[in-house]
Scaffold this motif. Structure first.
Motif, mmCIF file in Angstrom:
data_model
loop_
_atom_site.group_PDB
_atom_site.id
_atom_site.type_symbol
_atom_site.label_atom_id
_atom_site.label_comp_id
_atom_site.label_asym_id
_atom_site.label_seq_id
_atom_site.Cartn_x
_atom_site.Cartn_y
_atom_site.Cartn_z
ATOM 1 N N VAL A 184 0.845 -1.202 0.000
ATOM 2 C CA VAL A 184 0.000 0.000 0.000
ATOM 3 C C VAL A 184 0.873 1.241 0.000
ATOM 4 C CG1 VAL A 184 -1.730 1.265 1.293
ATOM 5 C CG2 VAL A 184 -1.880 -1.199 1.155
ATOM 6 N N LYS A 185 1.907 1.216 0.825
ATOM 7 C CA LYS A 185 2.784 2.390 0.912
ATOM 8 C C LYS A 185 3.517 2.619 -0.409
ATOM 9 C CE LYS A 185 5.721 4.703 4.182
ATOM 10 N NZ LYS A 185 6.959 5.093 3.545
ATOM 11 N N ARG A 186 3.973 1.542 -1.018
ATOM 12 C CA ARG A 186 4.683 1.696 -2.284
ATOM 13 C C ARG A 186 3.760 2.274 -3.356
ATOM 14 N NH1 ARG A 186 8.154 -2.967 -5.140
ATOM 15 N NH2 ARG A 186 9.542 -2.379 -3.474
ATOM 16 N N ILE A 187 2.524 1.781 -3.406
ATOM 17 C CA ILE A 187 1.590 2.293 -4.410
ATOM 18 C C ILE A 187 1.285 3.763 -4.144
ATOM 19 C CG2 ILE A 187 -0.796 2.093 -5.202
ATOM 20 C CD1 ILE A 187 -0.459 -0.949 -4.871
ATOM 21 N N TYR A 188 1.161 4.119 -2.853
ATOM 22 C CA TYR A 188 0.932 5.531 -2.532
ATOM 23 C C TYR A 188 2.101 6.383 -3.022
ATOM 24 C CZ TYR A 188 0.422 9.792 0.168
ATOM 25 O OH TYR A 188 0.327 11.102 0.534
ATOM 26 N N GLU A 189 3.303 5.885 -2.805
ATOM 27 C CA GLU A 189 4.471 6.670 -3.216
ATOM 28 C C GLU A 189 4.576 6.773 -4.734
ATOM 29 O OE1 GLU A 189 7.431 4.544 -1.120
ATOM 30 O OE2 GLU A 189 7.213 5.725 0.701
ATOM 31 N N GLN A 190 3.986 5.828 -5.448
ATOM 32 C CA GLN A 190 4.023 5.878 -6.919
ATOM 33 C C GLN A 190 3.002 6.849 -7.488
ATOM 34 O OE1 GLN A 190 3.478 1.741 -7.755
ATOM 35 N NE2 GLN A 190 5.648 1.345 -7.970
ATOM 36 N N MET A 191 2.044 7.276 -6.670
ATOM 37 C CA MET A 191 1.039 8.203 -7.170
ATOM 38 C C MET A 191 1.644 9.596 -7.312
ATOM 39 S SD MET A 191 -2.150 6.899 -4.876
ATOM 40 C CE MET A 191 -3.074 8.401 -4.958
ATOM 41 N N PRO A 192 1.291 10.317 -8.392
ATOM 42 C CA PRO A 192 1.848 11.658 -8.562
ATOM 43 C C PRO A 192 1.167 12.663 -7.633
ATOM 44 C CG PRO A 192 0.350 11.176 -10.353
ATOM 45 C CD PRO A 192 0.406 9.943 -9.495
ATOM 46 N N GLU A 193 1.887 13.689 -7.250
ATOM 47 C CA GLU A 193 1.295 14.790 -6.496
ATOM 48 C C GLU A 193 0.419 15.612 -7.436
ATOM 49 O OE1 GLU A 193 1.489 15.497 -3.360
ATOM 50 O OE2 GLU A 193 3.241 14.421 -2.590
ATOM 51 N N PRO A 194 -0.634 16.225 -6.957
ATOM 52 C CA PRO A 194 -1.160 16.162 -5.593
ATOM 53 C C PRO A 194 -1.958 14.885 -5.381
ATOM 54 C CG PRO A 194 -2.538 17.566 -6.929
ATOM 55 C CD PRO A 194 -1.426 17.119 -7.815
ATOM 56 N N LYS A 195 -1.922 14.340 -4.147
ATOM 57 C CA LYS A 195 -2.628 13.091 -3.899
ATOM 58 C C LYS A 195 -3.262 13.128 -2.520
ATOM 59 C CE LYS A 195 1.947 11.159 -2.983
ATOM 60 N NZ LYS A 195 2.916 10.158 -3.410
ATOM 61 N N TRP A 196 -4.337 12.386 -2.418
ATOM 62 C CA TRP A 196 -5.089 12.363 -1.165
ATOM 63 C C TRP A 196 -5.391 10.914 -0.808
ATOM 64 C CZ3 TRP A 196 -6.062 15.656 -5.262
ATOM 65 C CH2 TRP A 196 -5.830 17.007 -5.020
ATOM 66 N N VAL A 197 -5.757 10.687 0.452
ATOM 67 C CA VAL A 197 -6.044 9.331 0.921
ATOM 68 C C VAL A 197 -7.363 9.336 1.674
ATOM 69 C CG1 VAL A 197 -5.293 7.426 2.376
ATOM 70 C CG2 VAL A 197 -3.603 8.744 1.123
ATOM 71 N N ILE A 198 -8.226 8.388 1.336
ATOM 72 C CA ILE A 198 -9.442 8.156 2.105
ATOM 73 C C ILE A 198 -9.283 6.814 2.807
ATOM 74 C CG2 ILE A 198 -11.915 7.706 1.992
ATOM 75 C CD1 ILE A 198 -12.103 9.545 -0.385
ATOM 76 N N ALA A 199 -9.408 6.803 4.142
ATOM 77 C CA ALA A 199 -9.417 5.542 4.896
ATOM 78 C C ALA A 199 -10.865 5.108 5.031
ATOM 79 C CB ALA A 199 -8.770 5.721 6.264
ATOM 80 N N MET A 200 -11.211 4.065 4.291
ATOM 81 C CA MET A 200 -12.614 3.639 4.231
ATOM 82 C C MET A 200 -12.840 2.505 5.223
ATOM 83 S SD MET A 200 -14.655 2.109 0.990
ATOM 84 C CE MET A 200 -16.369 1.633 1.115
ATOM 85 N N GLY A 201 -13.693 2.738 6.200
ATOM 86 C CA GLY A 201 -14.080 1.670 7.116
ATOM 87 C C GLY A 201 -13.221 1.611 8.370
#
Lengths: 207, 191
Positions: free
Chosen positions: A119-136
């Protein structure tokens, strides 16, 4: 009061840089200190707005999600994308399975320590700007899994913008979370914060 | 061949090697020595048609010697019969011969036992962890391992922290009360 041509070109090049795949949009950046003024010759073709407001408007209405489906929350995420709830109404229907094209990661499900790395690696691969929703509950706090194998909330690894309660949350709750994120994005002052020198330069040019 | 004949044939062929035999609700359990496992397993598959390995499980009898117990659940499609083979492994030895060449499904079962209980399997073709990540220093299903986990630090691999258990669902506390009363939703907070 009309804008000097030199500064208009400067503003447009800034806009073009951030507007990657979005619509062909003509933008003029006007610092808040200038009063809005209309020129009758171009009135109707030009929108006067703050640059951050225009940028946020573009960003928040085209949030492409990274569907990080890890458990049963992913089923609700799929339901949200389907016809009954239709996440397309909020411009977030384009689920990209490549992190390179995503704006918001929806972490839907239990994050084990083993999966947390991915999960962390995929987040780091996302380009800026980026946001995260924690669902559940699980993605937010570990939920019912008080166990050696489960990360107790994805916020220990990633900066989370919106938490959604529920086990799993209803699709309406996810849509509400998405709208909260849109509200948050519309309040951002990213241009002013990220490029203060450029902002001052534009201000000087316009004055 | 019916199931009773097959089991009688097993007892006859390995007389002296089958240390104990119990029957419960139509299922037979044979206790064997770890050194005889491969020989008996091959006989069960080839001669007695126990062609299906349902599961391999391991038990941690913490405080006893030998400490670990491994159970092989066999099933015969032809006979529609179950057979359970049990053997004991001490902590010092900590290894059993693999049966993954006899029943290929044993490959991942044995990896799981290695991952969770730390029992090794001799000549296993691919004995890596299967649930936890490579380099995780503990074996979580051993009795001395706490449910909340132990902190681990593996740069670039992973990490764990101790999980807060206070007030968690399904978290019981040791006491002489029944499990229903030890369950937090059933007890007042001071208990």
């Amino acid at each position: 009061m009309s804008l000097p041509v030199r500064s208009i070109h400067l503003c447009l090049s800034v806009a073009g840089f951030r507007l990657r795949r979005k619509c062909a949009l003509l933008l003029f950046a006007v610092p808040e200190i200038l009063p809005a003024a209309y020129d009758s010759k171009i009135e109707g073709n030009v929108i006067f707005t703050r640059f951050d407001a225009a940028l946020n408007w573009v960003r928040k209405n085209s949030l492409w999600p990274m569907p990080m489906g890890l458990a049963c929350c992913a089923i609700e995420l799929m339901a949200t994308a389907a016809s009954r709830f239709d996440i397309a109404r909020f411009g977030a229907e384009v689920m990209r399975f490549s992190p390179r094209q995503c704006d918001v990661m929806i972490v839907a499900g239990t994050v084990t320590y083993k999966m947390a790395l991915a999960v962390k690696r995929i987040y780091e691969q996302m380009p800026e700007p980026k946001w995260v929703i924690a669902m559940g509950a699980c993605a937010s706090t570990g939920g019912m899994y008080r166990s050696y194998a489960v990360l107790q909330g994805i916020d220990q690894l990633l900066p989370v913008d919106v938490y959604i309660s529920g086990c799993p949350p209803r699709p309406e709750a996810l849509l509400a979370g998405l709208m909260k994120l849109q509200e948050k994005i519309s309040r951002e002052r990213s241009f002013r914060n990220q490029k203060p020198e450029l902002f001052e330069k534009i201000e000087e040019a316009l004055i | 061949m019916i199931a009773q004949e097959a089991l009688a044939s097993l007892s006859k062929s390995f007389e002296g090697k089958i240390e104990g035999k119990t029957e419960f609700r139509g299922e037979t359990t044979c206790t064997i020595a770890a050194s005889d496992l491969r020989e008996i397993a091959r006989f069960c598959r080839d001669e007695l048609s126990f062609d299906y390995l349902l599961d391999i499980t391991s038990i941690d009898n913490f405080g006893e010697e030998p400490r670990f117990e491994i159970a092989y659940e066999l099933y015969s499609m032809a006979l529609a019969a179950h057979l359970r083979l049990k053997l004991k492994v001490s902590e010092e030895v900590g290894a059993v011969d693999t049966v993954s060449d006899i029943w290929p499904t044993a490959n991942w079962h044995e990896r799981e036992i290695y991952d969770m209980m730390g029992i090794k399997f001799n000549d296993h073709p691919d004995l890596r962890r299967i649930l936890m990540w490579d380099g995780y220093p503990f074996f979580p299903l051993r009795k001395e391992f706490p449910l909340e986990g132990l902190p681990s630090e593996m740069p670039d691999v992973a990490f764990t922290k101790v999980t807060p258990m206070e007030g968690g669902p399904f978290v019981t506390r040791p006491s002489i009360a029944t499990s229903k009363d030890r369950e937090p939703r059933a007890r007042p907070p001071e208990l």
